[in-house]
Design a protein around this motif. Structure first.
Motif, PDB file in Angstrom:
ATOM      1  N   MET A 160       0.822  -1.207   0.000  1.00  0.00           N
ATOM      2  CA  MET A 160       0.000   0.000   0.000  1.00  0.00           C
ATOM      3  C   MET A 160       0.857   1.258   0.000  1.00  0.00           C
ATOM      4  O   MET A 160       0.574   2.220  -0.714  1.00  0.00           O
ATOM      5  N   ALA A 161       1.920   1.239   0.791  1.00  0.00           N
ATOM      6  CA  ALA A 161       2.815   2.396   0.841  1.00  0.00           C
ATOM      7  C   ALA A 161       3.445   2.654  -0.525  1.00  0.00           C
ATOM      8  O   ALA A 161       3.558   3.803  -0.968  1.00  0.00           O
ATOM      9  N   ALA A 162       3.826   1.571  -1.207  1.00  0.00           N
ATOM     10  CA  ALA A 162       4.424   1.718  -2.529  1.00  0.00           C
ATOM     11  C   ALA A 162       3.401   2.211  -3.539  1.00  0.00           C
ATOM     12  O   ALA A 162       3.722   3.006  -4.431  1.00  0.00           O
ATOM     13  N   TYR A 163       2.163   1.751  -3.399  1.00  0.00           N
ATOM     14  CA  TYR A 163       1.120   2.131  -4.353  1.00  0.00           C
ATOM     15  C   TYR A 163       0.672   3.574  -4.157  1.00  0.00           C
ATOM     16  O   TYR A 163       0.592   4.358  -5.107  1.00  0.00           O
ATOM     17  N   HIS A 164       0.366   3.944  -2.924  1.00  0.00           N
ATOM     18  CA  HIS A 164      -0.179   5.276  -2.671  1.00  0.00           C
ATOM     19  C   HIS A 164       0.887   6.371  -2.716  1.00  0.00           C
ATOM     20  O   HIS A 164       0.580   7.534  -2.993  1.00  0.00           O
ATOM     21  N   LYS A 165       2.123   5.991  -2.386  1.00  0.00           N
ATOM     22  CA  LYS A 165       3.256   6.930  -2.480  1.00  0.00           C
ATOM     23  C   LYS A 165       3.074   8.176  -1.610  1.00  0.00           C
ATOM     24  O   LYS A 165       3.661   9.220  -1.873  1.00  0.00           O
ATOM     25  N   THR A 166       2.260   8.063  -0.584  1.00  0.00           N
ATOM     26  CA  THR A 166       2.076   9.162   0.360  1.00  0.00           C
ATOM     27  C   THR A 166       2.816   8.805   1.637  1.00  0.00           C
ATOM     28  O   THR A 166       2.588   7.728   2.205  1.00  0.00           O
ATOM     29  N   PRO A 167       3.707   9.646   2.106  1.00  0.00           N
ATOM     30  CA  PRO A 167       4.566   9.288   3.249  1.00  0.00           C
ATOM     31  C   PRO A 167       3.838   9.322   4.580  1.00  0.00           C
ATOM     32  O   PRO A 167       3.901  10.287   5.328  1.00  0.00           O
ATOM     33  N   ARG A 168       3.114   8.247   4.864  1.00  0.00           N
ATOM     34  CA  ARG A 168       2.489   8.071   6.176  1.00  0.00           C
ATOM     35  C   ARG A 168       2.531   6.599   6.542  1.00  0.00           C
ATOM     36  O   ARG A 168       2.862   5.752   5.719  1.00  0.00           O
ATOM     37  N   ASP A 177      -4.407  14.714   0.496  1.00  0.00           N
ATOM     38  CA  ASP A 177      -3.173  14.653  -0.286  1.00  0.00           C
ATOM     39  C   ASP A 177      -3.145  13.442  -1.205  1.00  0.00           C
ATOM     40  O   ASP A 177      -2.090  13.022  -1.671  1.00  0.00           O
ATOM     41  N   GLY A 178      -4.307  12.878  -1.460  1.00  0.00           N
ATOM     42  CA  GLY A 178      -4.431  11.731  -2.346  1.00  0.00           C
ATOM     43  C   GLY A 178      -5.888  11.333  -2.449  1.00  0.00           C
ATOM     44  O   GLY A 178      -6.729  11.801  -1.679  1.00  0.00           O
ATOM     45  N   TRP A 179      -6.176  10.443  -3.378  1.00  0.00           N
ATOM     46  CA  TRP A 179      -7.581  10.117  -3.640  1.00  0.00           C
ATOM     47  C   TRP A 179      -8.166   9.132  -2.631  1.00  0.00           C
ATOM     48  O   TRP A 179      -9.372   9.183  -2.347  1.00  0.00           O
TER      49      TRP A 179
END
Length: 225
Positions: free
Chosen positions: A22-30, A101-103
């Motif tokens: 999920m982190a790799a897919y969304h690319k949002t740093p959380r 910051d993302g969909w």
């Protein structure tokens, strides 16, 4: 309920391998727990029995954690037709919008927010202000949160006026370059085409040349002929 307890419950349903994906897919740093959305929804429904003020406090704490699944759970707490402390819940949802910051998280919040708009359609005046935001995610949210007006089969006059208002926002977005903005326009038109295909054809005749090809294909998906 203490926020730490809720976070522990969300994490207990997680999967580290899924979280990495999920982190790799969304690319949002959380932080990501890797918890499936259906599991988040079940947990959130269990928290809906809390007193209204505790639900709001829990939702705000989950949001403040900036953990992916916690923010989705915060939205899921309010994803129902009727909520206690309706005005306070709308203020909370409205306050989250600048953080988009993302969909993925935004769409869950917009689903809960659309129910608050249906409860009081005058709140769309607030949403109108989002169309002028510097953030693409806030501008996009104005379309996503108003999707119920694309799906009304037999709209009342007020619904029709709101639908036209949103279509005006969509037309105004077409000079933007962002993929997600154009995707949202296509999505709105696609859903409307199931209810009012002639209105979508009219929009495409007027504005289709300015649409990205993929967005136009999305809008035309259910149009015959």
């Amino acid at each position: 309920m203490k926020p730490a307890t809720a976070l522990a419950a969300l994490e207990a349903h997680g999967d580290p391998a899924r979280a990495r994906g999920m982190a790799a897919y969304h690319k949002t740093p959380r932080r990501y727990f890797g918890t499936p959305v259906p599991d988040i929804a079940v947990l959130a429904r269990g928290w809906q029995h809390l007193p209204p003020e505790d639900q709001i406090a829990l939702a705000e704490a989950l949001w403040a954690s900036d953990i992916h699944e916690a923010r989705i759970a915060a939205a899921k707490l309010f994803e129902r037709r009727r909520v206690p402390a309706e005005a306070a819940v709308w203020r909370v949802i409205r306050g989250w919008v600048p953080d988009f910051d993302g969909w993925a998280i935004a769409d869950h919040v917009c689903k809960a927010g659309s129910l608050r708009l249906l409860a009081d359609p005058a709140r769309i005046d607030t949403v109108a202000g989002w169309t002028e935001s510097a953030s693409i995610w806030t501008r996009r949210a104005a379309l996503v949160i108003t999707l119920p007006w694309a799906r009304v089969a037999d709209p009342l006059p007020f619904d029709t006026a709101t639908r036209e208002r949103v279509l005006g926002w969509a037309a105004g977005y077409l000079d933007e370059n962002d993929w997600f903005i154009h995707k949202a326009v296509g999505w709105w038109l696609r859903d409307l085409s199931k209810r009012d295909p002639d209105r979508v054809r009219d929009f495409l005749a007027r504005h289709g040349a300015a649409m990205r090809p993929f967005a136009r294909r999305e809008a035309e998906k259910y149009l015959a002929g």
